[in-house]
Design an enzyme around this catalytic site. Structure first.
Site, PDB file in Angstrom:
ATOM      1  N   GLN A   1       0.835  -1.199   0.000  1.00  0.00           N
ATOM      2  CA  GLN A   1       0.000   0.000   0.000  1.00  0.00           C
ATOM      3  C   GLN A   1       0.871   1.251   0.000  1.00  0.00           C
ATOM      4  OE1 GLN A   1      -2.555  -2.165   3.329  1.00  0.00           O
ATOM      5  NE2 GLN A   1      -3.287  -0.084   3.092  1.00  0.00           N
TER       6      GLN A   1
ATOM      7  N   ARG B   1      -5.114   7.065  17.017  1.00  0.00           N
ATOM      8  CA  ARG B   1      -6.471   7.012  16.454  1.00  0.00           C
ATOM      9  C   ARG B   1      -7.450   6.360  17.436  1.00  0.00           C
ATOM     10  NH1 ARG B   1      -9.195   8.207  11.607  1.00  0.00           N
ATOM     11  NH2 ARG B   1      -7.403   8.783  10.364  1.00  0.00           N
TER      12      ARG B   1
ATOM     13  N   ARG C   1      -7.716  -1.724   8.732  1.00  0.00           N
ATOM     14  CA  ARG C   1      -8.988  -1.030   8.490  1.00  0.00           C
ATOM     15  C   ARG C   1      -9.612  -0.477   9.781  1.00  0.00           C
ATOM     16  NH1 ARG C   1     -13.131  -3.839   4.229  1.00  0.00           N
ATOM     17  NH2 ARG C   1     -14.017  -1.952   3.344  1.00  0.00           N
TER      18      ARG C   1
ATOM     19  N   PHE D   1      -7.746   1.258  11.993  1.00  0.00           N
ATOM     20  CA  PHE D   1      -6.498   1.788  12.546  1.00  0.00           C
ATOM     21  C   PHE D   1      -6.623   2.190  14.022  1.00  0.00           C
ATOM     22  CE2 PHE D   1      -2.801   4.816  12.180  1.00  0.00           C
ATOM     23  CZ  PHE D   1      -1.929   4.023  11.463  1.00  0.00           C
TER      24      PHE D   1
ATOM     25  N   THR E   1      -3.946  11.169  10.639  1.00  0.00           N
ATOM     26  CA  THR E   1      -3.835  12.004  11.840  1.00  0.00           C
ATOM     27  C   THR E   1      -2.483  12.721  11.868  1.00  0.00           C
ATOM     28  OG1 THR E   1      -3.057  10.119  13.124  1.00  0.00           O
ATOM     29  CG2 THR E   1      -5.418  10.557  13.147  1.00  0.00           C
TER      30      THR E   1
ATOM     31  N   ALA F   1      -6.011   5.096   5.405  1.00  0.00           N
ATOM     32  CA  ALA F   1      -6.773   6.103   6.132  1.00  0.00           C
ATOM     33  C   ALA F   1      -8.054   6.512   5.402  1.00  0.00           C
ATOM     34  CB  ALA F   1      -5.909   7.331   6.439  1.00  0.00           C
TER      35      ALA F   1
ATOM     36  N   GLU G   1     -12.976   2.710   5.418  1.00  0.00           N
ATOM     37  CA  GLU G   1     -12.931   2.137   6.758  1.00  0.00           C
ATOM     38  C   GLU G   1     -14.221   2.230   7.560  1.00  0.00           C
ATOM     39  OE1 GLU G   1      -9.313   4.554   7.363  1.00  0.00           O
ATOM     40  OE2 GLU G   1      -8.535   2.786   8.359  1.00  0.00           O
TER      41      GLU G   1
HETATM   42  N1  LUZ Z   1      -2.537   5.170   8.462  1.00  0.00           N
HETATM   43  C1  LUZ Z   1      -1.778   6.173   8.931  1.00  0.00           C
HETATM   44  C2  LUZ Z   1      -3.853   5.134   8.681  1.00  0.00           C
HETATM   45  O1  LUZ Z   1      -0.570   6.143   8.733  1.00  0.00           O
HETATM   46  N2  LUZ Z   1      -2.347   7.171   9.598  1.00  0.00           N
HETATM   47  C3  LUZ Z   1      -3.661   7.239   9.846  1.00  0.00           C
HETATM   48  O2  LUZ Z   1      -4.149   8.185  10.461  1.00  0.00           O
HETATM   49  C4  LUZ Z   1      -4.455   6.167   9.386  1.00  0.00           C
HETATM   50  N3  LUZ Z   1      -5.755   6.137   9.626  1.00  0.00           N
HETATM   51  C5  LUZ Z   1      -6.476   5.110   9.197  1.00  0.00           C
HETATM   52  C6  LUZ Z   1      -5.864   4.100   8.503  1.00  0.00           C
HETATM   53  N4  LUZ Z   1      -4.573   4.104   8.242  1.00  0.00           N
HETATM   54 MO1  MOS Z   2      -5.102   1.462   6.541  1.00  0.00          MO
HETATM   55  S1  MOS Z   2      -5.652   0.669   8.305  1.00  0.00           S
HETATM   56  O1  MOS Z   2      -6.089   2.586   5.980  1.00  0.00           O
HETATM   57  O2  MOS Z   2      -3.749   0.941   5.856  1.00  0.00           O
END
Ligand code: LUZ
Ligand code: MOS
Length: 761
Positions: free
Chosen positions: A191, A304, A336, A338, A433, A502, A711
């Site tokens: 990803q 988070r 998913r 996070f 975030t 995210a 998510e």
């Molecule tokens: N990944 C990340 C995430 O690095 N920061 C985030 O705030 C986040 N939020 C949701 C899913 N992946």
């Molecule tokens: Mo994510 S938990 O949006 O890689």
């Protein structure tokens, strides 16, 4: 518009990492991983493996040309064990062989002598011993101590929620090829193209400009490939660097399950205070996150959890503390939601606890405390809340009272089958975030035949982001979809990408694509003016010129120009038909010294009514329905978004019901295959999933007002946990099982048996 990948997917023609034709001379990698969870490496025996025919090389930590380090947020994670092992499944040696079979056979002959050290698997034990990944994080709003004194009711308890295996259909893997002059080209199932590029740069010692990362598509990521794809790419890169041959590694399912981290299990203590009217006045919560043996993304996940610890409720006094606890499990990682879902599960548990003690429906407390527009989140941002609107619309469309009556009637008529109903409102903040990650770039080329090529930093992992990128370009240029092609994700075309994560990928990369297309379009309009009115100042005609459905219109009337003629005219005039655009989400900021700010571009709201039927003799259950009113903003692709919602709901249900990650006390994963780790299958999906769009026309920062959808729907699945609990209590009203997700059939049985024991007393 249909998902552009649908045709190739159903014909099996989509190209994943494992479908790439291999170059001659390719070596195959396999990792020898730590058989103990914690200890000092005394000796390692590679002789038998090295003497096997077809084994080309075995690489240890000491062989690396660069740093033995892949930690992203904190440099605490060696690529290959160096002296110590910290979890079962930690890579120790990399075997390279002429075939996959030989590589795996060679790994089986390797043995290691390890002097064992104490193994910690429980985050509370790690906390007691001071094993923290980072100093604690804390959110405060108002004054909980004085608020609790004024509360009519105060309840305290513990809630535990287990991890979750990502189970992407495509396992982790990478293919690294040496390029001319000592560079590397990496195909990766990741990803995070740039995360891979950085990790490869670090372990090889090569500058990033010598490393090209290319991604066609992923067979699922779910967060498991946000950070943890780096390991396999870095190992292949090191192998290619040291042998000057291409190196491929595509993990077996059991290797993947054993060696990679999962969703974080959490244990939490909560204290909730309500007034006479059941308004929540104070909420105190302490989270113990099971981070595993290295930081990975745990600090960000921990944050988070705090951001979502009050879900879609307004609580005026909040004190939330979170500890990231180091244990001897594989480093847990993004999944998913996070950390958000874990935070939400705990406050839902607290509300259900209060409701049961007060003898009211949890919905009564939930509804009274929904966020209103203008309410402050514990982190300072003000809510543009849709929580009340979603609740009201769902009540109108699904008739909660009717659902309650149906459930009660069924339960009155059935002795051993019991139904349960739960409402699950959600609120999820959209943006990384970490503010700096909220940027993206797109590269758009218009070719002289009028066809358009789009590249972005977005990674297609089955979520349909490429379809959305194509829609952005086709809609902005107003040309047929067939004239646009979305290309692979490649670090040479798009640099410094944020991971596709995210839920923000379509927003960030879509806005960058929009900016690129708009820039080209504005140049084209000037060309059109010059073509149509050669004598005039183009400025006086620009307003009246529009491209629509492949035609150039003037005051809404067709002209002699069409799209292709326009492109040709621009090329003749030597006007650039390419654009590289940059987008940064406006207005987002956060300051950790005060723990306040405006971290999210917007929030996604929604509510689900979840109904289950429990067989109280067998402990088994079925999810009868999940009816949701979901805040799409205004969906730009109903089919793609519905797919995300259905998939998210089922994945959330799985996390809350069937899926149980089990490590034993020695840190060994017992649920290490699909025979011992049960995910929802076609029979476990809800009999009915209804998705009604929230009727709202509030503008937002999403691409074309189409809110992020990746998510948030997962969290509707939390409702299933509490619906099962309701059914158990319908069978036996005194039942008070621990808040301990997932609610597996075994746990349902145990809660019923415990009750029988109590009756016997
Ligand atoms: N990944 C990340 C995430 O690095 N920061 C985030 O705030 C986040 N939020 C949701 C899913 N992946
Ligand atoms: Mo994510 S938990 O949006 O890689």
């Amino acid at each position: 518009m249909k998902n552009i990948d649908a045709h190739n997917h159903v014909r099996g023609e989509s190209v994943y990492l494992d479908d790439l034709p291999l170059q001659q001379g390719t070596l195959f990698a396999c990792v020898f991983d730590a058989p103990h969870a914690h200890g000092k490496i005394k000796d390692i025996h590679l002789e038998t493996a090295l003497n096997m025919a077809g084994v080309a090389k075995i690489i240890l930590a000491k062989d690396l040309c660069g740093e033995n380090q892949i930690g992203g947020i904190i440099p605490d994670e060696p690529l290959l064990a160096d002296g110590h092992v910290h979890f079962q499944g930690m890579p120790v040696a990399l075997v390279l062989a002429e075939s996959e079979e030989t590589a795996r056979a060679a790994v089986k002959t390797i043995t290691v002598e390890i002097e064992p050290m104490e193994v910690i698997t429980d985050p509370r034990v790690a906390f007691e011993k001071g094993e923290l990944i980072i100093p604690p994080k804390r959110f405060c709003l108002g004054d909980v101590a004085s608020a609790f004194k004024t509360c009519a009711y105060v309840f305290e308890g513990q809630a535990n929620v287990n991890g979750q295996e990502h189970l992407y259909l495509e396992t982790q893997g990478a293919y690294a090829l040496p390029t001319e002059g000592g560079g590397l080209k990496i195909y990766a199932s990741t990803q995070g193209p740039t995360a891979v590029q950085r990790a490869v740069s670090k372990v090889t010692g090569l500058p990033m400009h010598r490393i090209e990362v290319e991604i066609g598509r992923l067979g699922g990521g779910f967060g498991g490939k946000e950070d943890q794809a780096n390991t396999w790419a870095a190992l292949c890169a090191v192998g290619a660097q040291l042998t000057k041959r291409p190196v491929k590694y595509s993990l077996h399912r059991m290797e993947d399950m054993r060696m990679t981290g999962k969703r974080h299990p959490y244990s939490a203590d909560y204290k909730i205070g309500l007034d006479q009217e059941f308004k929540i006045k104070a909420y105190e919560v302490v989270f113990y996150q099971n981070a595993g043996a290295a930081a990975d993304l745990s600090p960000a996940v921990l944050e988070r959890t705090l951001f979502h610890c009050t879900n879609s409720y307004f609580v005026p006094n909040v004190d939330a503390t979170a500890y990231s606890c180091r244990t001897n499990l594989p480093p847990n990682t993004a999944f998913r939601g996070f950390g958000g879902p874990q935070g939400m599960f705990v406050i839902e548990s607290a509300i259900v606890h209060a409701a049961e003690k007060l003898g009211v429906s949890p919905a009564t407390i939930q509804q009274k405390n929904l966020l209103q527009p203008g309410d402050e989140f514990p982190y300072g941002q003000l809510a543009e809340s849709e929580a009340v609107a979603a609740w009201k619309q769902a009540d109108r469309q699904f008739n909660f009272e009717h659902l309650r009556r149906e459930t009660a009637d069924f339960n009155a008529e059935n002795a051993y089958l019991k139904r349960g109903l739960a409402l699950m409102p959600i609120c999820f903040g959209i943006s990384f975030t970490k503010t700096l990650m909220n940027q993206a770039r797109a590269l758009v080329h218009v070719y002289t035949d009028g066809s358009v090529a789009v590249s972005t930093g977005a990674v297609e992992m089955g979520q349909g982001v490429n379809t959305k990128m194509l829609q952005v370009a086709a809609r902005t240029f107003s040309i047929p979809a067939e004239w646009v092609n979305v290309h692979t994700t490649n670090t040479l075309r798009i640099a410094n990408t944020s991971p596709s994560a995210a839920s923000a990928t379509a927003d960030l990369n879509g806005k960058a694509t929009l900016l690129a297309c708009e820039a080209i379009l504005s140049r084209l309009k000037k060309v059109a003016s010059e073509e149509l009115f050669p004598q005039d100042d183009p400025a006086q005609h620009l307003e009246a010129i529009r491209v629509e459905n492949g035609l150039v219109l003037y005051n809404n009337r067709p002209t002699a120009l069409d799209w292709k003629a326009l492109i040709n005219a621009a090329f003749v005039k030597r006007i650039s038909l390419s654009e590289h655009a940059h987008y940064a989400t406006p207005g987002v900021h956060f300051d950790w010294t005060t723990a306040k700010g405006h971290p999210f571009a917007y929030h996604v709201y929604g509510i689900a009514a979840v109904g289950v039927t429990v067989d109280c003799l067998r402990g088994t259950y079925a999810v009868d329905f999940v009816k949701t009113v979901h805040d799409f903003g205004k969906s730009m692709n109903d089919a793609v978004d519905l797919g995300q919602i259905e998939g998210g709901i089922v994945q959330g249900l799985g996390w809350m019901t069937l899926e149980e990650v089990v490590y034993d006390a020695s840190g060994r994963l017992r649920s290490n295959a699909l025979s011992t780790y049960k995910i929802p299958d076609i029979y476990a999906v809800p009999k009915e999933i209804a998705v009604e769009p929230l009727q709202t026309d509030r503008p937002n920062l999403a691409i074309f007002n189409s809110k992020a959808v990746g998510e948030p729907p997962l969290m509707y699945g939390i409702g299933a946990y509490f619906a099962i609990r309701e059914a158990v209590r319908a069978f036996c009203p005194e039942a008070c099982p621990d808040f301990d997700a997932p609610f597996t059939p075994e746990k349902v049985m145990l809660s019923l048996h415990q009750l029988q024991a109590e009756y016997a007393d």
